[in-house]
Design an enzyme around this catalytic site. Structure first.
Site, PDB file in Angstrom:
ATOM      1  N   HIS A  82       0.935  -1.049  -0.031  1.00  0.00           N
ATOM      2  CA  HIS A  82       0.087  -0.037   0.136  1.00  0.00           C
ATOM      3  C   HIS A  82       0.819   1.137  -0.175  1.00  0.00           C
ATOM      4  CE1 HIS A  82      -3.519   2.477   0.941  1.00  0.00           C
ATOM      5  NE2 HIS A  82      -2.651   3.237   1.595  1.00  0.00           N
ATOM      6  N   ASP A 161     -14.998   2.542   7.907  1.00  0.00           N
ATOM      7  CA  ASP A 161     -13.894   3.823   7.672  1.00  0.00           C
ATOM      8  C   ASP A 161     -14.464   4.484   6.374  1.00  0.00           C
ATOM      9  OD1 ASP A 161     -11.162   4.886   7.209  1.00  0.00           O
ATOM     10  OD2 ASP A 161     -11.517   3.900   5.081  1.00  0.00           O
ATOM     11  N   ARG A 168     -14.520  12.869   8.019  1.00  0.00           N
ATOM     12  CA  ARG A 168     -13.357  13.696   8.347  1.00  0.00           C
ATOM     13  C   ARG A 168     -13.078  14.449   7.181  1.00  0.00           C
ATOM     14  NH1 ARG A 168      -9.521   8.950   8.303  1.00  0.00           N
ATOM     15  NH2 ARG A 168      -7.979  10.427   8.697  1.00  0.00           N
ATOM     16  N   SER A 183      -7.253   4.196   9.646  1.00  0.00           N
ATOM     17  CA  SER A 183      -8.295   4.344   8.486  1.00  0.00           C
ATOM     18  C   SER A 183      -7.453   3.302   7.084  1.00  0.00           C
ATOM     19  CB  SER A 183      -8.302   5.694   7.876  1.00  0.00           C
ATOM     20  OG  SER A 183      -8.510   5.498   6.559  1.00  0.00           O
ATOM     21  N   LYS A 187      -8.603  -1.163   6.361  1.00  0.00           N
ATOM     22  CA  LYS A 187      -8.653  -1.589   4.832  1.00  0.00           C
ATOM     23  C   LYS A 187      -7.760  -2.829   4.642  1.00  0.00           C
ATOM     24  CE  LYS A 187      -9.052   2.616   3.719  1.00  0.00           C
ATOM     25  NZ  LYS A 187      -9.203   4.090   3.472  1.00  0.00           N
TER      26      LYS A 187
HETATM   27  N1  URA Z   1      -5.837   7.354   3.104  1.00  0.00           N
HETATM   28  C1  URA Z   1      -6.663   6.657   3.961  1.00  0.00           C
HETATM   29  O1  URA Z   1      -7.323   5.647   3.277  1.00  0.00           O
HETATM   30  N2  URA Z   1      -7.197   7.065   5.121  1.00  0.00           N
HETATM   31  C2  URA Z   1      -6.586   8.267   5.367  1.00  0.00           C
HETATM   32  O2  URA Z   1      -7.390   8.753   6.322  1.00  0.00           O
HETATM   33  C3  URA Z   1      -5.868   8.919   4.775  1.00  0.00           C
HETATM   34  C4  URA Z   1      -5.393   8.498   3.738  1.00  0.00           C
END
Ligand code: URA
Length: 435
Positions: A82, A161, A168, A183, A187
């Site tokens: 990621h 999320d 957010r 966050s 995932k």
């Molecule tokens: N990418 C995400 O998936 N979440 C965040 O809070 C910031 C960047």
């Protein structure tokens, strides 16, 4: 339990228990806590922070708020990767076939991009017919058969999320370390891989402008992953200027293809080799970096990494011909050069501004429903520290609309700082966690 009491506790600097966090996340996902109360909680967290235990509890609660992908049907160690994102970041397109060609299974879920250019899925759609809207069964079978698949978000991965991130985004509470870490990691954990390699970007084109904050985020995410039993390694890398030379979807795919042939830009190749090495080590294929780099160099030299990309494109309905003949990728109708206004050295590039140029050309999404023009973007001929003569081309700009091209060009020239003194080049790889 009452949300009001939890908000007050956090506002006053208290620490939320795991049960309180679980309550807050499950009730919010079920629409039983209103956005205004969750906004207040996010702002309280923003100012008061969260302990390591609270961050892990939030991550786990969000990871379990929807489907948990079970990759048990795939033999071998599954490694995910990621990136926190940036301009010209086409890493997954070159890196995943390289690693798969070395025998590590890639079962990756990816998203579309909101911002400068598309996400990995948008970029892959430069191959005519390519689809990431595949079923979980197709995904698992393909990884077993050819060692690689990238799936869109067809499953309900971490819906808590998704809802919280959108909240957010409009309440100025994105840039909090614990909230970003939980966050992203929620995932990743829900996506099911055994090991995770993270690329945390730092610099003017990244979330984390300061290197020390990027390291703190890297440590936080690695700690969450490892505490959940997933081997997690984070690399902190430069995003003070675009990665490689191409910015824009099909142009980036073309650069990824060149890299798989050993003809890619040095910085992008170095990043793929570094992340790839950690993926091979985490996947149990290589004992150390030296052995891993030799394996990656070999699959580029013998063409098997490029063939793996072609097999992957074909397995997901795309036309692999463009892998061997990139002239078949989407093409813009206008190409213009951007001449340097003066001689000197490229001292600094406002990285985010280059991303915005691509967005202006149509290469990115302003809203989640915008259409992307896959063919537009920029190829940078000069990067930080390069000498430039007056009138020499700084970049080629690819567009389908002269007005947009002119706007992007004007913005581009403001983003390039050319001075008489030579600039100090920063290393691409700033470090790894754990060291
Ligand atoms: N990418 C995400 O998936 N979440 C965040 O809070 C910031 C960047």
């Amino acid at each position: 339990m009452r949300m009001y009491d939890l908000i007050m506790k956090k506002r006053n600097g208290g620490t939320l228990t795991k049960e309180e966090i679980n309550y807050m996340v499950s009730e919010y996902t079920a629409d039983k806590i209103p956005d205004y109360q969750m906004s207040a909680m996010m702002m309280a967290i923003y100012f008061r922070g969260m302990t390591k235990e609270e961050t892990v509890a939030l991550t786990m609660a969000m990871a379990h708020s929807g489907d948990m992908m079970d990759l048990g049907a795939i033999q071998g160690v599954k490694v995910d990767k990621h990136s926190t994102g940036g301009v010209g970041d086409k890493t997954s397109i070159a890196l995943t076939p390289m690693v798969a060609a070395c025998g590590v299974k890639i079962a990756k879920m990816s998203g579309r991009g909101l911002g400068h250019t598309g996400g990995t899925i948008d970029k892959l759609e430069s191959f005519a017919g390519f689809s990431t809207g595949i079923t979980a069964d197709h995904f698992l079978r393909q990884v077993n058969e050819i060692g690689i698949s990238i799936m869109g978000q067809t499953l309900d991965i971490a819906p808590a999320d998704k809802k919280l991130y959108a909240l957010r985004d409009v309440t100025a509470t994105v840039d909090n370390m614990s909230l970003i870490a939980s966050s992203i990691m929620s995932k990743k954990l829900a996506s099911g891989a055994d090991a995770i390699v993270l690329d945390v970007k730092t610099g003017s084109g990244a979330f984390m402008k300061e290197e020390k904050n990027a390291f703190a985020l890297a440590r936080e995410m690695a700690a969450i992953g490892n505490s959940a039993g997933r081997k997690t390694i984070a690399v902190v890398s430069d995003m003070d200027q675009p990665l490689g030379r191409a910015v824009g979807n099909a142009l980036e795919v073309q650069e990824a293809i060149a890299t798989l042939k050993g003809e890619g830009p040095a910085d992008f190749t170095e990043l793929c080799m570094t992340l790839g090495s950690y993926m091979l080590i985490a996947g149990g294929r290589a004992k150390d970096k030296k052995e891993a780099e030799e394996m990656l160099t070999a699959v580029i030299a013998d063409g098997s990494a490029l063939d793996k990309l072609a097999a992957f494109v074909r397995a997901q309905g795309g036309d692999p011909a463009a892998v061997y003949d990139p002239a078949l990728l989407p093409k813009a109708s206008i190409v213009e050069e951007i001449p340097a206004p003066q001689a000197g050295f490229v001292q600094k590039i406002d990285c985010e501004e280059i991303g915005i140029c691509s967005l202006i050309l149509g290469g990115g999404r302003e809203t989640k429903d915008s259409e992307i023009d896959l063919s537009v973007g920029l190829i940078l001929h000069k990067k930080t520290g390069d000498a430039v003569a007056q009138g020499e081309s700084l970049a080629s700009i690819y567009a389908n609309d002269q007005e947009k091209l002119d706007m992007a060009k004007e913005r581009f020239l403001k983003a390039y700082h050319i001075t008489k003194e030579n600039a100090k080049r920063q290393p691409l790889i700033r470090g790894t966690v754990p060291e």
